[in-house]
Design an enzyme around this catalytic site. Structure first.
Site, PDB file in Angstrom:
ATOM      1  N   HIS A 159       0.866  -1.185   0.000  1.00  0.00           N
ATOM      2  CA  HIS A 159       0.000   0.000   0.000  1.00  0.00           C
ATOM      3  C   HIS A 159       0.900   1.232   0.000  1.00  0.00           C
ATOM      4  O   HIS A 159       1.537   1.549   1.007  1.00  0.00           O
ATOM      5  CB  HIS A 159      -0.894  -0.037   1.239  1.00  0.00           C
ATOM      6  CG  HIS A 159      -1.780   1.154   1.393  1.00  0.00           C
ATOM      7  ND1 HIS A 159      -2.450   1.416   2.571  1.00  0.00           N
ATOM      8  CD2 HIS A 159      -2.119   2.159   0.541  1.00  0.00           C
ATOM      9  CE1 HIS A 159      -3.153   2.521   2.429  1.00  0.00           C
ATOM     10  NE2 HIS A 159      -2.971   2.994   1.212  1.00  0.00           N
ATOM     11  N   MET A 173       1.398   4.789   0.351  1.00  0.00           N
ATOM     12  CA  MET A 173       0.876   6.052   0.859  1.00  0.00           C
ATOM     13  C   MET A 173       1.947   7.107   0.651  1.00  0.00           C
ATOM     14  O   MET A 173       2.597   7.571   1.600  1.00  0.00           O
ATOM     15  CB  MET A 173       0.493   5.910   2.338  1.00  0.00           C
ATOM     16  CG  MET A 173      -0.769   5.111   2.552  1.00  0.00           C
ATOM     17  SD  MET A 173      -1.131   4.840   4.303  1.00  0.00           S
ATOM     18  CE  MET A 173      -0.262   3.294   4.564  1.00  0.00           C
ATOM     19  N   ASP A 179      -9.045  -1.292   5.294  1.00  0.00           N
ATOM     20  CA  ASP A 179      -7.848  -1.161   6.131  1.00  0.00           C
ATOM     21  C   ASP A 179      -8.085  -0.080   7.176  1.00  0.00           C
ATOM     22  O   ASP A 179      -8.329   1.082   6.839  1.00  0.00           O
ATOM     23  CB  ASP A 179      -6.659  -0.778   5.240  1.00  0.00           C
ATOM     24  CG  ASP A 179      -5.356  -0.661   6.015  1.00  0.00           C
ATOM     25  OD1 ASP A 179      -5.335  -0.955   7.217  1.00  0.00           O
ATOM     26  OD2 ASP A 179      -4.358  -0.270   5.388  1.00  0.00           O
TER      27      ASP A 179
END
Length: 220
Positions: free
Chosen positions: A64, A66, A173
């Site tokens: 993921h 970010m 999430d």
């Protein structure tokens, strides 16, 4: 339901041990949160860490990103062993191009959206996606409380996917535990990223088994 323990919530000085717990608990994915200190106010795992994790387990790496500039990092994370990569809608103005790069790199392509980003913004992107990652906390830190309004977003997204007739998975999430997992699954979620509820538990392996049992009961 697929269970993806978030390695960010583990003891960062004992990541190999955390991987063994995930294997013993039957984890389907290892969720790796990459934060750059710009898109979110924290710094986490770089490419060498992902390479090391990938070498130590056969469980697929669910990355993921970010980060503010995902296009600058995609190729390196793919080469380091990512099986799935989600980039943020909020950080990717040329989304189609980046999703194609992820797929060309041999990984499944996902888009993550923050809690206040409407799922309707993804309507034209769904045919190019393998999954959508709904953030049920504001990204940047582990251990935050679940934001209930994201359940309605999941229901709306599930209906969008049904109407589009595409095989897009919904992942969630943030704040997922014994109390919130069933609600998320009932709202159409298929993959649950779980961090503190697993790694802060006295028995992480037993907790994973319990979460999988909840999922089986919910989907009967």
């Amino acid at each position: 339901m697929r269970l993806a323990p978030s390695i960010l919530a583990a003891d960062l000085a004992a990541l190999a041990s955390a991987l063994r717990l995930c294997e013993a608990g039957g984890a389907d994915l290892i969720h790796v949160d990459v934060m750059d200190g710009h898109f979110v106010p924290n710094l986490t795992f770089g490419i060498p860490v992902l390479k090391a994790l990938h070498r130590r387990t056969q469980i697929p790496m669910d990355v993921h990103l970010m980060v503010t500039n995902p296009e600058q990092l995609l190729d390196d994370y793919l080469a380091a062993g990512a099986s799935r990569v989600a980039i943020h809608w909020e950080a990717a103005p040329h989304l189609d191009r980046q999703l194609e790069r992820i797929r060309r790199g041999g990984a499944r392509a996902g888009v993550a959206i923050n809690p206040t980003t409407p799922v309707e913004l993804l309507v034209d992107t769904l045919p190019r996606l393998d999954y959508v990652l709904l953030m049920s906390v504001n990204p940047g830190f582990a251990g935050q409380a679940f934001l209930p309004h994201v359940l309605d977003k999941s229901r709306r997204l599930r209906e969008m996917i049904r109407k589009a007739g595409v095989p897009v998975e919904i992942a969630i999430d943030g704040g997922i535990d014994r109390d919130t997992m069933g609600k998320a699954l009932a709202a159409g979620v298929e993959t649950c990223i779980v961090g503190s509820a697993i790694f802060a538990a006295e028995d992480p392996v037993g907790t994973m088994a319990e979460l999988k049992k909840i999922a089986r009961l919910e989907t009967v």
